[in-house]
Design a protein around this motif. Sequence first.
Motif, PDB file in Angstrom:
ATOM      1  N   ASP A  47      -6.517   3.829  -4.096  1.00 29.19           N
ATOM      2  CA  ASP A  47      -6.493   5.130  -4.755  1.00 29.19           C
ATOM      3  C   ASP A  47      -7.909   5.645  -4.974  1.00 29.19           C
ATOM      4  N   ILE A  48      -8.064   6.958  -4.827  1.00 29.14           N
ATOM      5  CA  ILE A  48      -9.304   7.614  -5.208  1.00 29.14           C
ATOM      6  C   ILE A  48      -8.943   8.641  -6.273  1.00 29.14           C
ATOM      7  N   ASN A  49      -9.916   9.130  -6.973  1.00 29.81           N
ATOM      8  CA  ASN A  49      -9.671  10.080  -8.051  1.00 29.81           C
ATOM      9  C   ASN A  49      -9.534  11.486  -7.474  1.00 29.81           C
ATOM     10  N   ASP A  50      -8.349  11.781  -6.933  1.00 19.74           N
ATOM     11  CA  ASP A  50      -8.135  13.086  -6.308  1.00 19.74           C
ATOM     12  C   ASP A  50      -7.121  13.944  -7.066  1.00 19.74           C
ATOM     13  N   ASN A  51      -6.757  13.530  -8.277  1.00 19.87           N
ATOM     14  CA  ASN A  51      -5.809  14.293  -9.086  1.00 19.87           C
ATOM     15  C   ASN A  51      -6.354  14.479 -10.495  1.00 19.87           C
ATOM     16  N   ALA A  52      -6.425  15.728 -10.926  1.00 17.23           N
ATOM     17  CA  ALA A  52      -6.823  16.028 -12.310  1.00 17.23           C
ATOM     18  C   ALA A  52      -5.590  15.883 -13.205  1.00 17.23           C
ATOM     19  N   ASP A  81      -1.374  12.093 -15.098  1.00 20.98           N
ATOM     20  CA  ASP A  81      -2.294  12.012 -13.960  1.00 20.98           C
ATOM     21  C   ASP A  81      -1.596  11.260 -12.832  1.00 20.98           C
ATOM     22  N   ASP A  83      -2.865   9.787 -10.275  1.00 25.88           N
ATOM     23  CA  ASP A  83      -3.590   8.648  -9.721  1.00 25.88           C
ATOM     24  C   ASP A  83      -2.950   7.338 -10.184  1.00 25.88           C
ATOM     25  N   ASN A  90      -8.979   5.721 -13.008  1.00 27.25           N
ATOM     26  CA  ASN A  90      -8.738   7.108 -12.616  1.00 27.25           C
ATOM     27  C   ASN A  90      -7.591   7.761 -13.372  1.00 27.25           C
ATOM     28  N   ASP A 143      -9.634  12.365 -17.190  1.00 28.85           N
ATOM     29  CA  ASP A 143      -9.300  11.046 -16.657  1.00 28.85           C
ATOM     30  C   ASP A 143     -10.570  10.206 -16.541  1.00 28.85           C
ATOM     31  N   GLY A 145     -12.170   9.181 -14.135  1.00 34.05           N
ATOM     32  CA  GLY A 145     -13.088   9.576 -13.075  1.00 34.05           C
ATOM     33  C   GLY A 145     -13.804  10.881 -13.358  1.00 34.05           C
ATOM     34  N   LEU A 147     -12.323  13.979 -14.022  1.00 36.62           N
ATOM     35  CA  LEU A 147     -11.586  15.221 -13.786  1.00 36.62           C
ATOM     36  C   LEU A 147     -10.895  15.651 -15.075  1.00 36.62           C
TER      37      LEU A 147
END
Length: 172
Positions: A47-52, A81, A83, A90, A143, A145, A147
Amino acid sequence: DVSFHLRQLSCKYVNPSIASPDAEFGHIGRRRRVHVVESTVIVRVKDINDNAPIFNNGTIFGEVQENGPIDLSVALVRAWDADDPLEGSNAHLTYSIEKNVVEEETGNAIFKLDAQTGLLQTALCCLDRETTPSYQIQVVASDGGGLKGGGSEEVQVLGGSASEGQRIPPRR
């Protein structure tokens, strides 16, 4: 997790009397072996932090009794979130007030928000419904990360004292 099969060569003897001179296993009279083995490979997509964080409802409503004490619970602010919560931080959420209402006389914030639980409470006592029947504040969920997602909180002050437990609508 994604899995697939990887096919590798493994040990297999070829009879040289059957093989032709141009067979892939070599010339007549030579013994060659081929290895065939199957193995399962599991690929885990990280997983990467791609969701706020998001609030399910853009506006959250809370109520407090007029003349209530400090630390009176107003509402529970909750965000979500997408993630993976098991992958780093995240999806770990913290809450804060981005735009609060302040008491005119002292300049002190009227509400406070627990950063871990999202519990919104009064920071001052004795809110007066006749003076201010409702408040609007902005809350933010962040989050791990960095966001952010935001929402608003509308707080209505109910009539009657906290000890009376009455619900009297404010005069308009």
